[in-house]
Design a protein around this motif. Structure first.
Motif: not given
Length: 636
Positions: A93-98, A26-27
């Motif tokens: 991107r933050r959700w992916a990193r989480v 999605e990002a």
């Protein structure tokens, strides 16, 4: 609706990986859209600028003007749209990193996570260093999803000191309630991550740092207002700028004297000079943290809207709601939620951004008293919300801490919430079934049972080097730390009473402090013994007592320490590979149960099963280990 938690660590890891891939895709899609919008921005600017230039210097006439205006309108609309798409991409991107971090916790890759808690390591704590609570490869690094300074400090405090039994019961209920709420916990973590992210030195690389310190802003928010009650100053701030602007129009439009605008302008400049120190202090206090504070508002909104049956979480929500404030100039019966108040703060601080424009700000400030009006607006916010901001931050810190413990419960389905015994009814004791070390991956973790150990009794564990004695001690100690924080423990079942944990497992000498290894250990042992004077039962975990001195004095000293602790009503575990320590006095033998770890040797290879067995060990392995590494030492 929150999906049910997977049943195994491997399933959890796969779920985190799927979520990471989805948010990453999605990002990437948003990034592609961002590139397209960026190209359209460039085209619209060229069209707009070209159209106006053609109208001004060519023969384009009205059509060229219309084209130019349309192009510039499209440009500014695309600028706004582009900013939103970029923000959405960063959010994904933050959700992916989480989820990448969640995957690391489930696959033994958590030692590479960026937040280690090294800066939270206390000096001379009864057990923090021995149980690896902070630093690289620590319990804090394994479980923490806290990114704000308040959240990290709160989690550290929970790991360092036992909470009252009633509070622990409420935290356990909150952990039980939040563990399956993956969306909420990850949303809170993602917003917290936005506070500490910063661009790395390499393109496209994001570093995670300590984040801004809110303390300067909180001190300013809690300080008294200095301009808000000066009625004459406020009246002048509202009356003088219109007079100056009107004087300018009259002078340059209708030929009136210059002093029509010059006199009020001089008065305004003098007014700015008189309050310059106050406006500068306000600007310094709020400008550095404004961007981060926008994220705090989003975190507060998540907590405000959370649906929960946990009394512990509900009480935090009530603290937020009870401390909401009436909007400036609005009805006092209509309160702003903390998240709304933070958005209001964000908009008012945004006005101060003009100070960063060194070419425009001096003129606008002199003409409109810009800094004075910005400071007055911030002081109105301070008067209504400033006194509550620290409490809001404390609530967020507690929510990050409880989310960390709930995340551990979610990621380790085999862990349990321990039974918290009432010492007045059962007497102090500890017992566990299937106890292991939480920092070892499930595939490598060996569990053992700990039979009920009441006050005034001890377990003496013997065994050869590398057989698992120290790990067993740390398993017990870490379980107590997690239990007394309100979290799950690495066991199938565990019950324990409130107690003070004292350890002597890892001893370090100090060249700078002039402290030898033996003296450092003696100091730690004394601290454990002295803790028995505090009125709380002491659980002692002692590894290889006094191994820095000769055998005779070691045996005398170790037996005395063990006997003194039991005489004072303490209970705990002592490990040693010195089998002479198993020859205890009859009085101690009545209070000490013995167990051991052992190794096996096959084809000149030494193996360990790390299983605790009843009774003392009968042989060591030091000489055999020396042979295995190539030292030709005789075994006899």
């Amino acid at each position: 609706m929150t999906p049910p938690s997977p049943r195994s660590v491997d399933e959890l890891a796969r779920e985190y990986d799927r979520r990471r891939a989805r948010f990453g895709a999605e990002a990437d899609a948003l990034n592609a859209r961002s590139l397209r919008i960026g190209n359209l921005r460039g085209v619209s600017f060229v069209v707009g600028g070209g159209g106006l230039a053609y109208a001004a210097f060519g023969a384009g006439g009205v059509p060229a003007v219309a084209l130019g205006i349309a192009g510039l309108v499209a440009f500014f609309a695309l600028v706004v749209r582009h900013g939103r798409v970029i923000e959405a991409e960063e959010h994904k991107r933050r959700w992916a990193r989480v989820n990448e971090h969640g995957h690391a916790r489930c696959t033994d890759g958590w030692r590479g996570l960026p937040i280690t808690g090294e800066d939270l390591r206390p000096d001379r704590h009864p057990y923090a260093d021995d149980l690896d609570l902070f630093g690289r490869g620590s319990l804090f690094q394994r479980i923490s999803v806290a990114h704000t300074r308040y959240g990290q400090r709160t989690l550290a405090d929970w790991l360092l000191q036992r909470a009252p039994r009633d509070e622990l019961a409420e935290r356990q209920d909150a952990v039980r309630n939040l563990a399956p709420q993956l969306e909420f916990r990850q949303a809170l973590e993602a917003e917290g991550l936005a506070i500490v992210e910063r661009r790395g030195k390499q393109p496209g690389v994001i570093d995670i740092g300590p984040g801004p310190d809110p303390e300067p802003l909180l001190r300013w928010a809690e300080s008294p207002t200095r301009l808000r009650d000066r009625k004459l100053l406020i009246a002048a701030a509202w009356l003088l700028p219109p007079c100056t602007v009107a004087g300018l129009v009259a002078a340059f439009g209708f030929g009136q004297p210059m002093w029509w605008w010059g006199f009020p302008l001089v008065v305004q400049i003098a007014l700015l000079a008189s309050v310059g120190k106050i406006t500068q202090e306000a600007f310094v206090a709020v400008s550095y943290t404004e961007g981060a504070f926008l994220r705090y508002g989003a975190m507060l909104a998540l907590v405000e809207k959370l649906e929960t049956t946990s009394a512990w979480v509900t009480s935090r929500q009530q603290r937020l709601l009870s401390e909401g404030d009436a909007p400036s100039g609005g009805s006092r019966s209509t309160k702003l939620l903390p998240s709304e108040s933070m958005r209001l703060f964000r908009s008012r601080v945004g006005w101060f951004d003009l100070r960063h424009n060194g070419m425009v700000h001096p003129f606008v400030n002199a003409l409109l008293l810009w800094d004075l009006h910005c400071t007055l607006a911030l002081e109105r916010w301070k008067a209504h919300s400033g006194r509550n901001a620290r409490s809001w931050f404390a609530v967020l810190g507690e929510m990050e801490a409880i989310s960390s413990l709930a995340g551990l419960a979610h990621d380790e389905p085999s862990f349990c919430l321990p039974e918290l015994l009432d010492e007045s009814e059962t007497g102090a004791r500890i017992e566990a079934v299937g106890l292991g070390h939480p920092l070892l991956h499930a595939s490598r973790r060996v569990t053992n049972d700990l039979e009920a150990l009441p006050t005034g009794h001890a377990l003496l564990v013997t065994g050869s080097n590398m057989s698992g004695k120290s790990t067993f001690l740390r398993s017990v100690g870490t379980a107590c730390v997690l239990a007394f924080a309100g979290g799950p423990v690495c066991a199938r079942r565990m019950a324990l009473s409130p107690c003070h944990v004292g350890t002597s497992i890892r001893v370090s000498d100090s060249l700078a402090g002039g402290v030898s290894h033996f003296y450092a250990e003696v100091e730690k042992l004394k601290a454990v013994v002295d803790a028995t004077d505090q009125g709380v039962p002491v659980l002692f975990l002692l590894d290889e007592i006094l191994h820095g001195t000769n055998s005779r004095e070691r045996q005398i000293g170790a037996r005395w320490v063990l006997g003194e602790l039991l005489r004072r009503g303490a209970f705990g575990i002592v490990t040693t590979h010195d089998m002479e320590l198993c020859r205890l006095t009859p009085e101690l033998m009545d209070r000490v149960r013995q167990a051991h770890f052992r190794e096996s040797v096959q084809n000149e290879q030494m193996t360990f099963d790390y299983k605790l067995r009843e009774g003392p060990v009968h042989a060591g392995n030091a000489l055999r280990l020396m042979q295995l590494v190539g030292l030709d030492v005789p075994l006899d």
